[in-house]
Design an enzyme around this catalytic site. Structure first.
Site, PDB file in Angstrom:
ATOM      1  N   ALA A   1      10.428   1.168  -7.868  1.00  0.00           N
ATOM      2  CA  ALA A   1      12.177   0.643  -7.931  1.00  0.00           C
ATOM      3  C   ALA A   1      12.696  -0.151  -8.495  1.00  0.00           C
ATOM      4  O   ALA A   1      12.407  -0.248  -9.330  1.00  0.00           O
ATOM      5  CB  ALA A   1      12.034   0.033  -6.639  1.00  0.00           C
TER       6      ALA A   1
ATOM      7  N   GLY B   1       7.239   0.674  -4.983  1.00  0.00           N
ATOM      8  CA  GLY B   1       7.686   1.975  -4.700  1.00  0.00           C
ATOM      9  C   GLY B   1       7.103   3.475  -4.879  1.00  0.00           C
ATOM     10  O   GLY B   1       7.447   4.343  -3.936  1.00  0.00           O
TER      11      GLY B   1
ATOM     12  N   GLU C   1       5.200  -6.106  -4.824  1.00  0.00           N
ATOM     13  CA  GLU C   1       5.970  -6.668  -4.445  1.00  0.00           C
ATOM     14  C   GLU C   1       6.107  -8.337  -4.376  1.00  0.00           C
ATOM     15  O   GLU C   1       6.750  -8.788  -4.795  1.00  0.00           O
ATOM     16  CB  GLU C   1       6.106  -5.767  -3.235  1.00  0.00           C
ATOM     17  CG  GLU C   1       7.104  -5.008  -3.375  1.00  0.00           C
ATOM     18  CD  GLU C   1       6.224  -4.095  -3.281  1.00  0.00           C
ATOM     19  OE1 GLU C   1       6.458  -2.719  -3.842  1.00  0.00           O
ATOM     20  OE2 GLU C   1       4.536  -4.265  -3.791  1.00  0.00           O
TER      21      GLU C   1
ATOM     22  N   GLU D   1       4.724   4.319  -3.341  1.00  0.00           N
ATOM     23  CA  GLU D   1       5.121   4.020  -1.653  1.00  0.00           C
ATOM     24  C   GLU D   1       5.271   6.017  -0.996  1.00  0.00           C
ATOM     25  O   GLU D   1       5.458   6.401  -0.346  1.00  0.00           O
ATOM     26  CB  GLU D   1       6.069   2.827  -1.065  1.00  0.00           C
ATOM     27  CG  GLU D   1       5.214   1.670  -0.931  1.00  0.00           C
ATOM     28  CD  GLU D   1       6.620   1.101  -0.338  1.00  0.00           C
ATOM     29  OE1 GLU D   1       6.701   0.484  -0.108  1.00  0.00           O
ATOM     30  OE2 GLU D   1       7.240   0.657  -1.732  1.00  0.00           O
TER      31      GLU D   1
END
Length: 260
Positions: free
Chosen positions: A66, A112, A135, A115
């Site tokens: 992200a 992300g 993360e 993910e």
């Protein structure tokens, strides 16, 4: 529709969507998530699109994570909203998509990015791919479904280790973990993925849509996966694809599914 952060290519019913932010290693920001949602929504309604391939532009990254610069100063309330909106617009949207979505992982798939790849229906990686959920090294946890989908794919213990250590695994380890289905050389990744997509195209799009629903039901709290399978199996008997498939089989010819 034209996009700023992604590009599309439709060839023989296979839509390839590339996340295209090379200076940011294709990192996901809100704008990119919104564009992906819009492109997928359009593909959902487009009868010409039968299979979707998600990949990253270039060979360095699928999606390197992200865009941290967007949320570094968020409050708890803003952080919760960020995760909820992202899951609704993209990650859950991908997982529940009625047409097959294959993630072709080229290079880094972190945070992300991993993910997003895990939300796809299955994954193929190039041999230079690196995957992980880093993360916890930033003082946060995966917020786009990572704590839920990673254990489903690799098992609880391995997911705990990957998330707690914030470490990366390479493509061959991902294959061993069942995180990806296949590993190819970098230059063969898209051709290999498209070949699998072409195999999918031989079959009933209606049956595949129903199979996606039935498989997903097993992983949804409060749903009886076996019950959904029974319902979808019965529903198949009322489709034109079923009539064509069984007729073709009995007459020893190739089925030409109408997709109805």
């Amino acid at each position: 529709m034209s996009y700023y952060n992604i590009s599309e290519e439709l060839e023989d019913a296979i839509l390839t969507i590339r996340i295209d932010r090379p200076k940011k290693l294709n990192a996901l920001n809100r704008e990119t998530i919104q564009e992906l949602h819009e492109a997928l929504k359009e593909a959902r309604e487009d009868e010409e699109v039968k299979v979707i391939i998600l990949t990253g532009a270039g060979e360095k990254a699928f999606v390197a994570g992200a865009d941290i610069s967007e949320f570094a100063d968020f409050s708890p309330k803003e952080g919760k909203r960020l995760a909820a909106e992202g899951q609704e617009k993209l990650f859950n949207y991908v997982a529940e998509f009625p047409k097959p979505i294959i993630a072709a992982i080229n290079g880094f798939a972190l945070g992300g990015g991993l993910e997003l790849a895990m939300a796809a229906h299955f994954r193929i990686a190039s041999d230079n791919a690196k995957m992980g959920l880093p993360e916890t090294s930033l003082g946060v946890i995966p917020g786009y479904g990572g704590t839920q989908r990673l254990p489903q794919l690799v098992g609880k213990g391995r997911a705990m280790e990957m998330i707690m250590t914030a470490g990366m695994i390479d493509a061959n380890q991902a294959l061993q973990y069942n995180l990806v289905n296949h590993v190819t050389e970098v230059e063969d990744l898209l051709d290999f993925t498209k070949e699998i997509a072409r195999k999918i195209l031989r079959n009933s799009t209606v049956a595949i849509c129903n199979a996606i629903s039935a498989i997903n039901a097993n992983y949804e709290a409060g749903k009886d996966g076996f019950g959904v399978e029974i319902d979808m199996f019965g529903k198949s008997f009322g489709t034109e694809d079923f009539k064509e498939g069984t007729t073709a089989f009995l007459n020893k010819r190739k089925a030409e599914f109408p997709g109805k």
